[in-house]
Each structure stands twice: as C-alpha cells, then as structure tokens.
Design a protein around this motif. Structure first.
Motif, mmCIF file in Angstrom:
data_model
loop_
_atom_site.group_PDB
_atom_site.id
_atom_site.type_symbol
_atom_site.label_atom_id
_atom_site.label_comp_id
_atom_site.label_asym_id
_atom_site.label_seq_id
_atom_site.Cartn_x
_atom_site.Cartn_y
_atom_site.Cartn_z
ATOM 1 N N MET A 46 56.457 29.940 87.421
ATOM 2 C CA MET A 46 56.313 31.000 88.036
ATOM 3 C C MET A 46 55.789 32.208 87.134
ATOM 4 S SD MET A 46 59.241 31.408 91.217
ATOM 5 C CE MET A 46 60.492 31.589 89.708
ATOM 6 N N ARG A 47 56.010 32.086 85.619
ATOM 7 C CA ARG A 47 55.982 33.094 84.887
ATOM 8 C C ARG A 47 54.535 33.377 84.337
ATOM 9 N NH1 ARG A 47 61.381 31.772 81.531
ATOM 10 N NH2 ARG A 47 62.714 33.431 82.475
ATOM 11 N N ALA A 77 65.570 39.648 85.865
ATOM 12 C CA ALA A 77 65.343 40.270 84.664
ATOM 13 C C ALA A 77 63.851 40.252 84.283
ATOM 14 C CB ALA A 77 66.280 39.758 83.651
ATOM 15 N N ASP A 78 63.032 39.664 85.036
ATOM 16 C CA ASP A 78 61.523 39.656 84.987
ATOM 17 C C ASP A 78 60.994 40.408 85.814
ATOM 18 O OD1 ASP A 78 58.996 38.295 85.328
ATOM 19 O OD2 ASP A 78 59.577 37.013 83.940
ATOM 20 N N GLU A 79 60.132 41.468 85.130
ATOM 21 C CA GLU A 79 59.558 42.406 86.092
ATOM 22 C C GLU A 79 58.472 41.544 87.040
ATOM 23 O OE1 GLU A 79 59.052 46.033 87.198
ATOM 24 O OE2 GLU A 79 60.351 45.501 85.523
ATOM 25 N N ARG A 80 57.798 40.531 86.960
ATOM 26 C CA ARG A 80 57.062 39.985 87.857
ATOM 27 C C ARG A 80 57.862 39.214 88.873
ATOM 28 N NH1 ARG A 80 53.992 35.114 88.478
ATOM 29 N NH2 ARG A 80 52.108 35.595 89.583
ATOM 30 N N LEU A 81 58.931 38.603 88.528
ATOM 31 C CA LEU A 81 59.823 37.504 89.571
ATOM 32 C C LEU A 81 60.872 38.349 90.180
ATOM 33 C CD1 LEU A 81 60.042 34.720 86.940
ATOM 34 C CD2 LEU A 81 58.082 35.223 88.640
ATOM 35 N N LYS A 82 61.132 39.548 89.799
ATOM 36 C CA LYS A 82 62.420 40.037 90.492
ATOM 37 C C LYS A 82 62.542 40.494 91.832
ATOM 38 C CE LYS A 82 61.717 45.092 88.939
ATOM 39 N NZ LYS A 82 62.200 46.102 88.275
#
Length: 152
Positions: A46-47, A77-82
């Motif tokens: 996903m990253r 904590a991940d801007e894209r996954l939050k």
C-alpha cells in the motif's frame, strides 16, 4: 456502473485466507479481494504512491513479527493510509483487545464466527455496509481548502 469494492484481508493463517477467498467469491460481482499473509506485506503493497489501496482492510490481530495492532498504528501514522477503514477481524474476545483496537482508531471490531453459515452472514453484512459507506473518491480524498464559518 460503480466500481467493485476493494477489500484487503490480512491474516497469517493460510486456512483462514482460503476460507475468506471462498466466502468472498459469492460476492464477486460486488467485491475484489486481495489477501496478505503478514502486516509487512500489506504495508509494502500500500505504501508506494501509485499502489492500489483498499476501500476497507480486514485485519487479524494475532500474527507473528508484526501483529494487527502494529499494522494499525503504522497505517494511522501514514498520511496516505490513515483514512483507510480498518476492521479488526479476529478470534479474540478479550476486552483489552477491543479497547486497544478502538484506541488505535480501528473502524470496527468483528469476532470471527465459528460456524461457517454465521461467518458467511458476517461477510455479507461487511460487504453491504462498506459498499454503501466507502469513500467513492478513494484513493484521492476530498481536500478541505477552507473552513466554513457560521455567522453569529
């Protein structure tokens, strides 16, 4: 036509993943399922900025190396996954696990049904709920550019 609901399932137990694939096959006209055997594998998938992310992620708690709580922490904590909704799908009925999941911003906590017919019903409910309540513009969230101010 609305695109298929994209669901990722993360569980270290191969039998549970095969069972999930079997059950989700009944919903193939509405759902695409991708399975992962570890938290690291799903995070790695996903990253990248051009990766496909799920509408909802079903996450087991008890996994070696990186448990479900670790994955949940990393996602939030991940801007894209939050913003990805995470449903803890587990056998644990421990109150401390439920509390911990919600304190880490899990969207839901579902205890896996032991009976196969009940498990099918759980998945049917998940599919129905998330089909209606997903972010239709995912993976591009709507940006809030200005706050609306209410006059006195």
């Amino acid at each position: 036509m609305t695109r298929l609901l994209q669901i990722f399932v993360v569980d270290d137990n191969i039998s549970d993943l095969v069972l999930a694939e079997e059950v989700f096959a009944a919903f193939s006209e509405r759902v695409t399922i991708t399975t992962y055997q570890s938290g690291k594998a799903v995070l790695d998938a996903m990253r990248p900025p051009d990766s496909i992310c799920p509408d909802v992620l079903l996450l087991d708690i008890n996994m070696p190396h990186m448990n479900g709580f670790d994955v949940l922490k990393a996602m939030k904590a991940d801007e894209r996954l939050k913003l990805i909704p995470v449903v803890m799908l587990t056998t644990s009925v421990a109150p401390e696990d439920v509390s911990k999941a919600y304190s880490l911003f899990a969207s839901s906590y579902v205890v896996k049904a032991v009976d196969f017919a009940d498990f099918i019903q759980q998945i049917e409910s998940l599919v129905a709920f998330w089909t209606k309540n997903r972010l239709l513009n995912w993976p591009t969230p709507i940006e809030v550019t200005s706050a609306v101010r209410l006059s006195d």
